[in-house]
Motif scaffolding. Structure first.
Motif, PDB file in Angstrom:
ATOM      1  N   GLU A 291      31.846  40.636  50.763  1.00  0.00           N
ATOM      2  CA  GLU A 291      32.385  39.303  51.208  1.00  0.00           C
ATOM      3  C   GLU A 291      33.019  39.738  52.849  1.00  0.00           C
ATOM      4  O   GLU A 291      33.591  38.548  53.383  1.00  0.00           O
ATOM      5  CB  GLU A 291      33.040  37.934  50.327  1.00  0.00           C
ATOM      6  CG  GLU A 291      32.094  38.185  49.670  1.00  0.00           C
ATOM      7  CD  GLU A 291      32.745  37.119  48.693  1.00  0.00           C
ATOM      8  OE1 GLU A 291      33.591  36.177  49.302  1.00  0.00           O
ATOM      9  OE2 GLU A 291      32.287  36.656  47.668  1.00  0.00           O
ATOM     10  N   GLY A 292      33.598  41.058  52.643  1.00  0.00           N
ATOM     11  CA  GLY A 292      34.187  41.007  54.290  1.00  0.00           C
ATOM     12  C   GLY A 292      35.967  41.113  53.857  1.00  0.00           C
ATOM     13  O   GLY A 292      36.675  40.874  54.373  1.00  0.00           O
ATOM     14  N   ILE A 293      35.744  40.618  52.538  1.00  0.00           N
ATOM     15  CA  ILE A 293      37.584  41.115  51.800  1.00  0.00           C
ATOM     16  C   ILE A 293      38.284  42.220  51.184  1.00  0.00           C
ATOM     17  O   ILE A 293      37.619  42.749  50.754  1.00  0.00           O
ATOM     18  CB  ILE A 293      37.650  39.745  50.725  1.00  0.00           C
ATOM     19  CG1 ILE A 293      37.362  38.718  51.355  1.00  0.00           C
ATOM     20  CG2 ILE A 293      38.942  39.872  49.926  1.00  0.00           C
ATOM     21  CD1 ILE A 293      36.882  37.361  49.803  1.00  0.00           C
ATOM     22  N   SER A 294      38.767  42.415  52.325  1.00  0.00           N
ATOM     23  CA  SER A 294      39.276  43.570  51.864  1.00  0.00           C
ATOM     24  C   SER A 294      40.986  44.291  52.123  1.00  0.00           C
ATOM     25  O   SER A 294      40.957  45.457  52.621  1.00  0.00           O
ATOM     26  CB  SER A 294      38.737  45.445  52.928  1.00  0.00           C
ATOM     27  OG  SER A 294      38.573  44.950  53.860  1.00  0.00           O
ATOM     28  N   ASP A 295      41.347  43.334  51.790  1.00  0.00           N
ATOM     29  CA  ASP A 295      43.194  42.924  52.096  1.00  0.00           C
ATOM     30  C   ASP A 295      43.497  44.152  51.245  1.00  0.00           C
ATOM     31  O   ASP A 295      43.730  43.323  49.878  1.00  0.00           O
ATOM     32  CB  ASP A 295      43.711  41.300  52.685  1.00  0.00           C
ATOM     33  CG  ASP A 295      44.819  41.430  52.076  1.00  0.00           C
ATOM     34  OD1 ASP A 295      45.827  42.623  51.978  1.00  0.00           O
ATOM     35  OD2 ASP A 295      45.611  40.155  53.073  1.00  0.00           O
ATOM     36  N   LEU A 296      44.795  44.207  51.628  1.00  0.00           N
ATOM     37  CA  LEU A 296      45.128  45.537  50.345  1.00  0.00           C
ATOM     38  C   LEU A 296      46.429  45.665  49.688  1.00  0.00           C
ATOM     39  O   LEU A 296      46.283  45.407  48.147  1.00  0.00           O
ATOM     40  CB  LEU A 296      45.648  47.042  51.164  1.00  0.00           C
ATOM     41  CG  LEU A 296      45.661  48.401  50.502  1.00  0.00           C
ATOM     42  CD1 LEU A 296      44.695  49.062  49.678  1.00  0.00           C
ATOM     43  CD2 LEU A 296      46.086  49.622  51.337  1.00  0.00           C
ATOM     44  N   ASP A 297      47.333  44.679  49.558  1.00  0.00           N
ATOM     45  CA  ASP A 297      47.749  43.825  49.700  1.00  0.00           C
ATOM     46  C   ASP A 297      47.374  42.630  48.428  1.00  0.00           C
ATOM     47  O   ASP A 297      48.244  42.931  47.716  1.00  0.00           O
ATOM     48  CB  ASP A 297      48.988  42.894  50.466  1.00  0.00           C
ATOM     49  CG  ASP A 297      50.159  44.191  51.608  1.00  0.00           C
ATOM     50  OD1 ASP A 297      50.359  45.634  51.607  1.00  0.00           O
ATOM     51  OD2 ASP A 297      50.681  43.657  52.290  1.00  0.00           O
ATOM     52  N   LEU A 298      46.868  42.020  49.213  1.00  0.00           N
ATOM     53  CA  LEU A 298      46.303  41.229  48.310  1.00  0.00           C
ATOM     54  C   LEU A 298      45.623  41.661  47.252  1.00  0.00           C
ATOM     55  O   LEU A 298      45.875  41.857  45.686  1.00  0.00           O
ATOM     56  CB  LEU A 298      44.761  39.794  48.825  1.00  0.00           C
ATOM     57  CG  LEU A 298      43.986  39.245  48.503  1.00  0.00           C
ATOM     58  CD1 LEU A 298      45.613  38.010  47.096  1.00  0.00           C
ATOM     59  CD2 LEU A 298      43.468  38.377  48.257  1.00  0.00           C
ATOM     60  N   LEU A 299      44.251  42.885  46.945  1.00  0.00           N
ATOM     61  CA  LEU A 299      44.358  43.289  46.379  1.00  0.00           C
ATOM     62  C   LEU A 299      44.795  43.924  45.249  1.00  0.00           C
ATOM     63  O   LEU A 299      44.516  44.338  44.111  1.00  0.00           O
ATOM     64  CB  LEU A 299      42.790  44.357  46.978  1.00  0.00           C
ATOM     65  CG  LEU A 299      41.537  43.853  47.781  1.00  0.00           C
ATOM     66  CD1 LEU A 299      40.860  44.374  47.326  1.00  0.00           C
ATOM     67  CD2 LEU A 299      40.777  42.483  47.025  1.00  0.00           C
ATOM     68  N   THR A 300      46.150  44.922  45.973  1.00  0.00           N
ATOM     69  CA  THR A 300      47.117  45.186  44.838  1.00  0.00           C
ATOM     70  C   THR A 300      47.028  43.854  43.776  1.00  0.00           C
ATOM     71  O   THR A 300      48.139  44.680  42.782  1.00  0.00           O
ATOM     72  CB  THR A 300      47.903  46.101  45.587  1.00  0.00           C
ATOM     73  OG1 THR A 300      47.230  47.435  46.891  1.00  0.00           O
ATOM     74  CG2 THR A 300      48.898  46.850  45.479  1.00  0.00           C
ATOM     75  N   ALA A 301      48.279  43.205  44.493  1.00  0.00           N
ATOM     76  CA  ALA A 301      48.591  42.417  44.164  1.00  0.00           C
ATOM     77  C   ALA A 301      47.605  41.774  42.473  1.00  0.00           C
ATOM     78  O   ALA A 301      47.929  41.561  41.772  1.00  0.00           O
ATOM     79  CB  ALA A 301      48.964  40.564  44.199  1.00  0.00           C
TER      80      ALA A 301
END
Length: 217
Positions: A21-31
């Motif tokens: 879907e184009g979501i690869s925000d590292l800070d968010l995925l780490t959280a």
């Protein structure tokens, strides 16, 4: 399958779907990775924790599928230093994820049973910057100062303008808006001065806001 394995495989599959879907925000995925989702769903449904299906929880409430929860947080763009208000704690999952990024999260839930369970989860995860209140959130949280981000998970029939006083300049909120009997749209409102810029995001399955129910429960 052991819980750790369910978490690992479930999270990996979720990341693949989100990247598509184009979501690869590292800070968010780490959280998200640091917030074991199987601890937030009813035990018999642990293997569904990372699925995209809606999961029923206590008090007739439900938690969004994993994909929708992360998609909302991606659009909300919570950053370090932010103060966040969430209306509708539910299981506490989104509040916990935001708590790993933001400075402080205040989350409001009308059902005491859900508040107690969510508090226990925050304690278990050591998240001391997530404050859970039992209250009727239909007017936000007056008297709490202003927030950089507001996330609402109960739907309104008209845009909730009263939140304007609770957003910082340049702050934004995401809330579901009931368009007609069959359509509910997630919308993002960004505050510039005394104006709101509205952006329609995507359809979502949310329940209407029911005011004053916290008093009875």
């Amino acid at each position: 399958m052991k819980t750790g394995m369910v978490e690992k495989e479930g999270f990996a599959a979720l990341v693949l779907r989100l990247r598509a879907e184009g979501i690869s925000d590292l800070d968010l995925l780490t959280a998200v990775e640091q917030t074991p989702r199987s601890q937030f769903v009813p035990a018999p449904l642990a293997e569904e924790a990372y699925s995209s299906r809606t999961i029923p929880i206590d008090c007739g409430a439900f938690m969004e599928g994993a994909d929708l929860a992360v998609r909302l947080l991606h659009r909300l763009q919570v950053k370090p230093g932010h103060r966040v208000l969430e209306i509708g704690t539910g299981s506490g999952f989104t509040a916990a994820v935001m708590g790993r990024i933001a400075e402080r999260v205040t989350t409001v839930e009308r059902y005491r049973t859900l508040v107690t369970a969510a508090n226990a989860r925050m304690d278990a995860l050591g998240l001391r910057n997530v404050i859970i209140r039992q209250a009727d959130g239909s007017n936000g949280q007056p008297g709490e100062g202003t927030f950089d981000r507001i996330l609402v998970t109960a739907a309104f029939t008209t845009l909730p303008r009263f939140y304007a006083d609770q957003l910082t300049h340049g702050g934004s909120m995401i809330a579901p808006l009931i368009i007609d009997d069959e359509t509910c749209l997630m919308t993002r409102l960004t505050k510039t001065g005394s104006r709101f810029e509205r952006e329609d995001l995507f359809p979502a399955p949310y329940l209407p806001m029911v005011p004053h129910i916290a008093v009875a429960l």
